[in-house]
Write a protein that holds these residues in place. Structure first.
Motif, mmCIF file in Angstrom:
data_model
loop_
_atom_site.group_PDB
_atom_site.id
_atom_site.type_symbol
_atom_site.label_atom_id
_atom_site.label_comp_id
_atom_site.label_asym_id
_atom_site.label_seq_id
_atom_site.Cartn_x
_atom_site.Cartn_y
_atom_site.Cartn_z
ATOM 1 N N ALA A 61 0.833 -1.203 0.000
ATOM 2 C CA ALA A 61 0.000 0.000 0.000
ATOM 3 C C ALA A 61 0.865 1.251 0.000
ATOM 4 O O ALA A 61 0.619 2.202 -0.767
ATOM 5 C CB ALA A 61 -0.928 -0.015 1.209
ATOM 6 N N MET A 62 1.888 1.277 0.847
ATOM 7 C CA MET A 62 2.752 2.453 0.921
ATOM 8 C C MET A 62 3.596 2.610 -0.336
ATOM 9 O O MET A 62 3.835 3.730 -0.804
ATOM 10 C CB MET A 62 3.639 2.368 2.159
ATOM 11 N N TYR A 63 4.044 1.496 -0.906
ATOM 12 C CA TYR A 63 4.853 1.552 -2.125
ATOM 13 C C TYR A 63 4.036 2.122 -3.285
ATOM 14 O O TYR A 63 4.496 3.029 -4.003
ATOM 15 C CB TYR A 63 5.352 0.154 -2.468
ATOM 16 N N ILE A 64 2.831 1.611 -3.465
ATOM 17 C CA ILE A 64 1.986 2.087 -4.561
ATOM 18 C C ILE A 64 1.563 3.533 -4.327
ATOM 19 O O ILE A 64 1.497 4.333 -5.265
ATOM 20 C CB ILE A 64 0.774 1.157 -4.720
ATOM 21 N N ASN A 65 1.292 3.885 -3.077
ATOM 22 C CA ASN A 65 0.967 5.271 -2.750
ATOM 23 C C ASN A 65 2.107 6.199 -3.156
ATOM 24 O O ASN A 65 1.891 7.270 -3.754
ATOM 25 C CB ASN A 65 0.684 5.385 -1.250
ATOM 26 N N ARG A 66 3.344 5.792 -2.855
ATOM 27 C CA ARG A 66 4.503 6.609 -3.202
ATOM 28 C C ARG A 66 4.635 6.754 -4.720
ATOM 29 O O ARG A 66 4.843 7.863 -5.224
ATOM 30 C CB ARG A 66 5.781 5.994 -2.629
ATOM 31 N N LYS A 67 4.484 5.646 -5.443
ATOM 32 C CA LYS A 67 4.634 5.688 -6.898
ATOM 33 C C LYS A 67 3.519 6.491 -7.556
ATOM 34 O O LYS A 67 3.745 7.201 -8.548
ATOM 35 C CB LYS A 67 4.672 4.265 -7.471
ATOM 36 N N ASN A 69 1.927 9.058 -6.178
ATOM 37 C CA ASN A 69 2.204 10.475 -5.918
ATOM 38 C C ASN A 69 3.373 10.987 -6.740
ATOM 39 O O ASN A 69 3.405 12.169 -7.120
ATOM 40 C CB ASN A 69 2.450 10.697 -4.425
ATOM 41 N N GLU A 70 4.336 10.117 -7.035
ATOM 42 C CA GLU A 70 5.442 10.514 -7.900
ATOM 43 C C GLU A 70 4.976 10.693 -9.339
ATOM 44 O O GLU A 70 5.434 11.606 -10.047
ATOM 45 C CB GLU A 70 6.559 9.465 -7.845
ATOM 46 N N ARG A 71 4.077 9.827 -9.783
ATOM 47 C CA ARG A 71 3.631 9.847 -11.174
ATOM 48 C C ARG A 71 2.587 10.937 -11.434
ATOM 49 O O ARG A 71 2.606 11.593 -12.478
ATOM 50 C CB ARG A 71 3.048 8.479 -11.537
ATOM 51 N N PHE A 72 1.663 11.107 -10.494
ATOM 52 C CA PHE A 72 0.552 12.029 -10.698
ATOM 53 C C PHE A 72 0.642 13.187 -9.711
ATOM 54 O O PHE A 72 0.372 13.010 -8.513
ATOM 55 C CB PHE A 72 -0.789 11.305 -10.519
ATOM 56 N N GLY A 73 1.004 14.346 -10.196
ATOM 57 C CA GLY A 73 0.996 15.538 -9.362
ATOM 58 C C GLY A 73 -0.406 16.128 -9.350
ATOM 59 O O GLY A 73 -1.401 15.420 -9.535
ATOM 60 N N PHE A 74 -0.496 17.418 -9.142
ATOM 61 C CA PHE A 74 -1.804 18.066 -9.179
ATOM 62 C C PHE A 74 -2.305 18.081 -10.618
ATOM 63 O O PHE A 74 -1.541 18.254 -11.567
ATOM 64 C CB PHE A 74 -1.704 19.487 -8.632
ATOM 65 N N GLY A 75 -3.599 17.916 -10.802
ATOM 66 C CA GLY A 75 -4.141 17.961 -12.153
ATOM 67 C C GLY A 75 -5.393 17.119 -12.284
ATOM 68 O O GLY A 75 -5.804 16.401 -11.361
ATOM 69 N N VAL A 81 -8.571 9.944 -10.814
ATOM 70 C CA VAL A 81 -8.210 8.676 -10.166
ATOM 71 C C VAL A 81 -8.681 8.671 -8.714
ATOM 72 O O VAL A 81 -9.251 7.678 -8.237
ATOM 73 C CB VAL A 81 -6.690 8.439 -10.245
ATOM 74 N N LEU A 82 -8.458 9.765 -8.001
ATOM 75 C CA LEU A 82 -8.846 9.818 -6.588
ATOM 76 C C LEU A 82 -10.368 9.809 -6.426
ATOM 77 O O LEU A 82 -10.889 9.224 -5.466
ATOM 78 C CB LEU A 82 -8.248 11.062 -5.931
ATOM 79 N N GLU A 83 -11.069 10.416 -7.369
ATOM 80 C CA GLU A 83 -12.538 10.363 -7.326
ATOM 81 C C GLU A 83 -13.012 8.924 -7.529
ATOM 82 O O GLU A 83 -13.910 8.446 -6.823
ATOM 83 C CB GLU A 83 -13.126 11.271 -8.398
ATOM 84 N N ALA A 84 -12.387 8.227 -8.494
ATOM 85 C CA ALA A 84 -12.728 6.818 -8.727
ATOM 86 C C ALA A 84 -12.357 5.966 -7.519
ATOM 87 O O ALA A 84 -13.068 5.013 -7.165
ATOM 88 C CB ALA A 84 -12.018 6.313 -9.980
ATOM 89 N N LEU A 134 -0.826 2.641 -13.816
ATOM 90 C CA LEU A 134 0.395 2.507 -13.022
ATOM 91 C C LEU A 134 0.911 1.066 -13.171
ATOM 92 O O LEU A 134 1.316 0.430 -12.203
ATOM 93 C CB LEU A 134 0.088 2.831 -11.554
ATOM 94 N N TYR A 135 0.900 0.597 -14.414
ATOM 95 C CA TYR A 135 1.121 -0.824 -14.699
ATOM 96 C C TYR A 135 2.430 -1.359 -14.134
ATOM 97 O O TYR A 135 2.469 -2.447 -13.541
ATOM 98 C CB TYR A 135 1.082 -1.045 -16.215
ATOM 99 N N GLU A 136 3.522 -0.613 -14.306
ATOM 100 C CA GLU A 136 4.822 -1.135 -13.869
ATOM 101 C C GLU A 136 4.932 -1.235 -12.351
ATOM 102 O O GLU A 136 5.831 -1.898 -11.828
ATOM 103 C CB GLU A 136 5.968 -0.282 -14.420
ATOM 104 N N PHE A 137 3.990 -0.614 -11.630
ATOM 105 C CA PHE A 137 4.021 -0.661 -10.162
ATOM 106 C C PHE A 137 2.778 -1.353 -9.589
ATOM 107 O O PHE A 137 2.458 -1.181 -8.414
ATOM 108 C CB PHE A 137 4.150 0.757 -9.602
#
Length: 228
Positions: A61-67, A69-75, A81-84, A134-137
């Motif tokens: 959970a923490m690893y995917i959360n980190r990846k 947040n690294e991949r998707f900034g504000f926008g 994704v967060l709404e879904a 986020l396929y690779e993660f």
């Protein structure tokens, strides 16, 4: 006060161990697919496993959360994704309450598991074109979904694959992988110096992993807040 840089360094070490486990599971999947190409039907655009219900250990959970947040900034894409994720988590919560009531009514664990297998929730990381954002993660469960596995003595295989029932195939022992993930989750708790003794036992769906802020308050770092 704990050194945040030291904590991050220790977390990085745990995540590196997790990535090695991921590489091992990918290699295992590859060997089975190479040996049984006609049976393993996984391909781009197939998203059957992206509607399955399962929970993540703390380390995943923490690893995917980190990846994420690294991949998707504000926008807009992050917001979508967060709404879904919020909708998926609400549906998962309703279903878990339903399963709990079914258990209280005396329904067997096996029947509840079969019912849960039929219930489907769209993964919030599944894009409009039915590919993973986020396929690779992606979690280990997703990486192994298309080949035979056993967990708690029960066999599982993707319904879209062509493995013949009753025939012997290489089978993944998911309990062993889950044990390794549990050990890594304990390492997470030690790395951050959590005061929560059961932090490593917390499992959440991917939707909640995306929504959660894994800060000091969540992880139990530092002194407990004083009550007024």
């Amino acid at each position: 006060m704990k050194n945040p840089h030291m904590q991050n360094t220790k977390l990085d070490a745990v995540f590196e161990a997790y990535e090695k486990l991921v590489a091992q599971t990918d290699a295992l999947f590859g060997r089975v697919r190479e040996q049984f190409p006609a049976e393993v039907s996984c391909k781009a655009g197939c998203s059957d496993c992206c509607h399955a219900m399962f929970d993540l250990s703390l380390v995943e959970a923490m690893y995917i959360n980190r990846k994420f947040n690294e991949r998707f900034g504000f926008g807009a894409e992050r917001s979508a994704v967060l709404e879904a994720a919020g909708e998926a988590d609400r549906r998962a919560t309703r279903l878990k309450k339903h399963y709990y009531q079914r258990a209280k009514q005396g329904v067997s664990d096996e029947e509840i598991m079969r019912e849960a297998g039929r219930d489907r929730i769209r993964c919030p990381l599944l894009g409009p074109d039915d590919t993973c954002l986020l396929y690779e993660f992606r979690p280990i469960t997703c990486r192994l979904y298309g080949i035979p596995s056993v967990i708690q003595g029960k066999s599982h295989v993707c319904g879209k694959c062509a493995f013949t029932p009753g025939k012997a195939y290489p089978t993944v022992q998911l309990d062993r992988i889950q044990d390794r993930l549990a050990d890594m989750s304990r390492d997470i708790a030690l790395a951050v110096g959590s005061r929560f003794r059961e932090l490593h036992t917390v499992y959440v769906p991917l939707s909640m992993a995306l929504l959660t802020k894994y800060d000091d308050a969540y992880l139990g770092v530092g002194e407990a807040p004083r009550e007024n």
